[in-house]
Design an enzyme around this catalytic site. Sequence first.
Site, PDB file in Angstrom:
ATOM      1  N   HIS A  77     -24.385 -19.566 -75.565  1.00  0.00           N
ATOM      2  CA  HIS A  77     -25.752 -19.752 -75.096  1.00  0.00           C
ATOM      3  C   HIS A  77     -26.526 -18.449 -75.212  1.00  0.00           C
ATOM      4  CE1 HIS A  77     -28.748 -19.619 -71.673  1.00  0.00           C
ATOM      5  NE2 HIS A  77     -29.157 -20.675 -72.353  1.00  0.00           N
ATOM      6  N   SER A  78     -27.741 -18.516 -75.748  1.00  0.00           N
ATOM      7  CA  SER A  78     -28.659 -17.388 -75.783  1.00  0.00           C
ATOM      8  C   SER A  78     -28.003 -16.187 -76.486  1.00  0.00           C
ATOM      9  CB  SER A  78     -29.097 -17.054 -74.353  1.00  0.00           C
ATOM     10  OG  SER A  78     -30.211 -16.210 -74.331  1.00  0.00           O
ATOM     11  N   TYR A  79     -27.898 -15.030 -75.788  1.00  0.00           N
ATOM     12  CA  TYR A  79     -27.199 -13.864 -76.344  1.00  0.00           C
ATOM     13  C   TYR A  79     -25.781 -14.229 -76.774  1.00  0.00           C
ATOM     14  CZ  TYR A  79     -24.151  -9.736 -75.890  1.00  0.00           C
ATOM     15  OH  TYR A  79     -23.176  -8.770 -76.071  1.00  0.00           O
ATOM     16  N   GLY A  81     -24.869 -16.446 -78.572  1.00  0.00           N
ATOM     17  CA  GLY A  81     -24.860 -16.777 -79.991  1.00  0.00           C
ATOM     18  C   GLY A  81     -24.472 -15.577 -80.843  1.00  0.00           C
ATOM     19  N   HIS A 219     -34.652 -22.936 -70.861  1.00  0.00           N
ATOM     20  CA  HIS A 219     -33.677 -22.179 -71.644  1.00  0.00           C
ATOM     21  C   HIS A 219     -32.247 -22.325 -71.111  1.00  0.00           C
ATOM     22  CE1 HIS A 219     -32.045 -19.113 -74.197  1.00  0.00           C
ATOM     23  NE2 HIS A 219     -31.844 -18.264 -73.214  1.00  0.00           N
TER      24      HIS A 219
END
Length: 239
Positions: A77-79, A81, A219
């Site tokens: 998720h988010s960072y 990735g 998000h």
Amino acid sequence: MVATYVLVHGGGHGGWCYQPVARLLRARGHEVYTPTLTGLGERSHLVGPEIDLDMHVTDVVNVLRFEDLRGVILVGHSYGGMVITGVADRAADRIGHVVYLDAANPNNGQSLVDVSGPIILVTREKARTVNGAELVLFPGEDPMSFYGVKDPEKIAWMKPKLTAHPWKCFEQKLHLENEAAMRKIPESHIVCTSTLATRNVAALKASSDGRVWDVDTGHDLMITEPEKVAELLLRVATL
């Protein structure tokens, strides 16, 4: 068939953020690992100047190796990735599918700053140094609008668990050494409807055989819409 999921969190979070999704996946009989990256969550006491993207990649690679996991559905998720892309490069033989959960989707040589630009750069304006590490995303700065969580009960649950994040992780560029093998791993993308306009959807579909699903929420979709996220992750296990 039992699937094995490794769920990697984003900036300022910890493995705790996947509790709702993990419960749903385990209730269906699957194995779920939710590692917390060094310097965050319950490991925030380890924060220091040496923590960077490479260390976080190593964190997750070591989970795969020490738990002897193979055929893993690796989710970031988010960072996260950034992290799972590095993990897929280093441990391609252990991964069956990679899922980007409203996540950064970097190319070789890119950092999160390169991928996200102004969205992440704005967090550095309130950076502070703790134990020799430059930290951003301090919980007391009311980041809920950044994470897209609006439900008061969910905010009350997550806010005490958020921790600051070492800036070095966002600035360090990802270097791939086994990209050919990594790119052969099937991938899928679960994104928030609101972020679609900021993404190259055509490129995402091309790299994932069209598996780009959007969820109309904030998000932190693993917190705001755990049932929908779990449903899509279960779909991935059947591919």
